[in-house]
Each structure stands twice: as C-alpha cells, then as structure tokens.
Design a protein around this motif. Sequence first.
Motif, mmCIF file in Angstrom:
data_model
loop_
_atom_site.group_PDB
_atom_site.id
_atom_site.type_symbol
_atom_site.label_atom_id
_atom_site.label_comp_id
_atom_site.label_asym_id
_atom_site.label_seq_id
_atom_site.Cartn_x
_atom_site.Cartn_y
_atom_site.Cartn_z
ATOM 1 N N ALA A 171 0.726 -1.114 -0.051
ATOM 2 C CA ALA A 171 0.032 -0.062 -0.009
ATOM 3 C C ALA A 171 0.844 1.077 -0.035
ATOM 4 C CB ALA A 171 -0.929 0.031 1.202
ATOM 5 N N ASN A 172 1.966 1.183 0.836
ATOM 6 C CA ASN A 172 2.658 2.602 1.068
ATOM 7 C C ASN A 172 3.383 2.730 -0.348
ATOM 8 O OD1 ASN A 172 1.965 2.975 3.318
ATOM 9 N ND2 ASN A 172 3.488 1.822 4.324
ATOM 10 N N LEU B 127 -7.201 -0.403 -1.035
ATOM 11 C CA LEU B 127 -6.296 -1.375 -0.263
ATOM 12 C C LEU B 127 -7.261 -1.521 0.969
ATOM 13 C CD1 LEU B 127 -3.015 0.514 -0.724
ATOM 14 C CD2 LEU B 127 -3.740 -1.799 -1.955
ATOM 15 N N THR C 65 1.139 4.259 -2.874
ATOM 16 C CA THR C 65 1.190 5.760 -2.394
ATOM 17 C C THR C 65 2.072 6.474 -3.035
ATOM 18 O OG1 THR C 65 -0.157 4.996 -0.553
ATOM 19 C CG2 THR C 65 0.502 7.500 -0.585
ATOM 20 N N MET D 50 -5.997 4.153 -1.254
ATOM 21 C CA MET D 50 -6.060 3.651 0.143
ATOM 22 C C MET D 50 -7.632 3.022 0.366
ATOM 23 S SD MET D 50 -3.293 4.358 1.075
ATOM 24 C CE MET D 50 -3.489 3.727 2.955
#
Length: 577
Positions: free
Chosen positions: A249-250, A285, A253, A282
């Motif tokens: 996820a990061n 996710l 991003t 987000m």
Amino acid sequence: MLVRLVRENLAPFKGAVAAVVVLQFLQTAATLFLPTLNADIIDRGVVRGDTGTILSIGAWMLAVTAAQVVCSVAATYYSARTAMRVGRNVRDALFTNVQTFSGREVGVFGAPSLITRTTNDVQQVQMSLLLTMTMMVSAPIMGVGGVLLALNQDIPLSGILLLILPVLFVIILLILRRLVPLFRRAQRQIDRVNGVLREQIMGIAVIRAFVRERTEEQRFEGANADLTGTQLRVAQYLALLFPAAMLVANTATVAVVWFGAFRIDAGQMQIGALTAFIAYIMQILMAVMMSMFMIMMLPRAAVCAERIYEVLDTRTSVRDAPGARPLVFDGGRITFRDVGFTYPGAEAPVLQGISFEALPGQTTAVIGSTGAGKSTLLNLIPRLLDPTGGSISVDGQDTAAVTLQSLRSGIGLVPQRAHLFSGTIATNLRFGKPDATEEELWQALEIAQAADFVRATEGGLDYPVEQGGTNFSGGQRQRLAIARALVVQPFIYLFDDSFSALDFATDARLRAALKQRTAHATVLVVAQRVNTITDAARIIVLDEGRIAGSGSHAELMESSPTYREIVESQLTPEEAL
C-alpha cells in the motif's frame, strides 16, 4: 459446511440482514463520495479562493459524514444482534441434540470436545458472521467503487492498480494455504487441553492422594505447549500478512505521488484530483485488507462449522422407532430375552445370553464382580443404551417399540454416582415431578432417611445445592438421589449400587421404609454388599457378562459356586446362613 450453517440459521433474520445490506451500502457510498467532495473543495474553492464554494461543499461533507456515522452505527448494531442470535440458536441446537445422545455417542465425541464445540466453536462462527455481515457489502463496493472513481480522476495513473492488486492477492493466497491446516490443528488441541483439564479437576483428590501434582502439571504443560506452539505459528503468519500488505500500500502511494506530481506539473491533472486519487487508492487497499481479514477468519470458522455439523448430523442410536406407541404400564414386569450388549470397538461383549424376569411387588437383585456388566444391564431397561442382541419388554411391550418418554416416565433410576444439580434441595427433588407438593417431598425424604439432615440445614428444602452436590457428603447425596426417585412414584425402581455410601444402620432403616413404598412396584437392585440383598425374592449372579446363577439366597448357596465365593468373601459362615 459454513455456508450451510449460515444459510440455515440466518433464514429467520432475513429482515435484519436486508437492513444491514442497505445500511452498509449507504455507509460505503458515503465513504466513496467524500474524496470527490474533498477534491472539489481544493480545486474549486481553495485554489480559486472561493469561500462560498468551500462553505457549500464543506456543508455537504458534514452532512455526508453524519449520514455515514448513523448508517455505520445502525449496521453494526443489527449485525451484532443478528450474529448473537444465530450463535444462541446454534448453541440451542447443539445442546438439544446432545441431550438425545446415548452413552455411545457421548463416548465417540468425548465430553470435553462437546463442550468446546458448543462454546468455542460456536463463538468462532458467531464472530466470523459478525465480521462478514459488517464487511460483506462494504468491501466489494469500496473496492469496485474505488477503482471506478480512481479511473474517473485519472486513467493513466490508474495503471498502478494493475500492478499492486495481483501482488496483494498472491500474498493473501500464500499465507492462507498455511493458515487453514493450522486452524484445524488448533481446534483439536483445544479439545485436548479441555480434556486434560476436566480430567484433572474431576480427579483432583486422587492426584493429591498419590502426590502426582507435578506429573499432572507436566501433562497439562505438554498439551498447553502444543496449543501455544500452533497459535504462535498462526500469529507469525498473521504478523507477516499485515506488514506485507502495508508495504504494498505504501509503495503504491509513493508511486501515485511520484507520477502524479509529473502529471500536475504537465497540467494534465489537478491537485485535488491527485488527493482524491490517493484516497481512492487507500480505500481500494482498505477493501482488500477487509476482504483479507474476512478471508482469514473464514477458514477457522469453516473448521468450526465442520465440527459443529459433526454433532448436529449425528443421530442417537437410542431413539423412538417409526410408529412407536406409548407404553401402558400394568405393574412394571420386566422381561429379558437372550439380551446381549457390546460396546463399539470392544473385543468381547459385556453381556450375552441374559434372560430373566423381574416381577412387580418383588425385589430382584443383581450381583457380580467388578466389570461383570451389572450397571450396563440396568442402563438397558430405560434405554440409556440399546441391546445389541435380544429384546427387553415391560409388561409384555418391547421397549424398542414404545416411546422413550412413556418408558422413562414410569422408571425411577438412582445411578451409581449420585448426581445433584445446582439449585435447591426442592428443585432437585422435583426434577422428575415438577408439580410435587412439599408434603410429597418430605414424605420421600423420610423414606430415604434424609429428612433429619435436610431439616438441620438453614432453609430446609430451600437450602442451596452446589453443582454436583459437592456441599453434601456421599451418603447425603445418595439419600437425596433416592428421595428424588421416590417423589416420582414410578412403576419400576432401578437402584445401581445406590446404598454403598450408607452405614449399616441407615441402610437397614432405608430398606425397611422402601419395602412399604415399593410394595407394588418392580424393584431391581445392583449391589456389592451381599448382606443387603439376602432377603431379595430373586438374585441374579453375573459372571463375565453371563448369568452364573439365579434364585433366592438359600438356593444360590446350594447351587452357585460363584455366589458362594462372593458370600464367603464378605460374610462369616454364621452370617451366610
């Protein structure tokens, strides 16, 4: 199994499920709508310095947030309420079915496992249902809606989704393949821990008497360590799952911000749109994480559902035959015809070729060495077990062809282990006859030689009884159990070594009082002490599951070597005459 369990038990709550679906849909729609409003505030209000637009869209955001909170609270309330009711119904169904089990079915599962399935397993299914109802609408709508709205903000930047979603799914599948067998092993190990703990609590006096505390501690530590090891493995995989998902996820991003900055610099994208796109990334996710958490719970719930259905789908071997009719008692004459019984998996039968009659107005005693099958023979009469050969009839009616309720309602059984239930003395005595008067209770207590100590208690009949009757001595429990059977005033009395904890004087007074109460009933007594049955009309001598002699005391002393051996081991020659 899990789908079947949920489908069958959710049927009565369709209205609540529909309400949850609608509320979850509205709450998720509001969540998806907020990033778009946020983008409009930035691009149309902040960038342009339009205070009116900021206040207008801000008011909409507050209204949407309020609606989101209301829908979320209501959906959670209905989900929890429905899940708890389903859990209640499943526990009721398990308890009801277990209540029908004979000793054979209880022996197959084991008492600790049945307790675990009724408590821990149902709780796992209940919690999984709660999470599923909370997330089953939110996760797919948030995932699909997030993808569509992200595409609406910027199609080229959405290509990042094509990279991160497959990676997430691969991580989830790899970890789930490891978790499922671990969940199955954990449930079996919980059964084992419960079994060891129950055995040690029940046998604490023996453990202390033989100074085996340390040995039993080690046995429990072994079972506990196995369960802990399995749960640690589960925790390790779960600990790996969330950091791996957050790493993806990061990374996504960072990639969105990096490439989005180039598109803003080129004038192909606005700042508000990038902010909204990051929010949708987000949310996508989050939807995957919610699905992952739900999927993670489902394997364990599925294992629990399998174990629950193993119990629910088991039918007792002792049940009413098709077309069974009520038993009509006419004195209570019991007839055994070539009866045999073999426990499942046993190498040899416990009983074989048993034939005799027990007549009303007479006491028939059964005696024999330990393991001769005396208690098993007694348990066959009320059909706590069914014979594997031959037949048993009461007043000429085959017990297999009559209803269990009508058969058992005419029998008063005093088991070898006198068990009392938590409550009061009165509730225990009324166990077989709820409408019995206090006069009937005291009359039964007088016959059972229990009236004196009951009067001496604080509260008398209302004196509290702890679970299992542990606040009474063994002899007091036996006398209360005898009084409980006397209150019913049945046609047949079955005493399974029910006088063993009584002193000789109390035993003599009780038997003298019993003669008057049971003068017209059929009385069958299993005994260990010869001197308590010498006046029985008929004595059945069991030896290794067969009848080794039958007759009065005097007749057996002449004709049965087995009976003579038992008598000579307990009585002097003068007493034996």
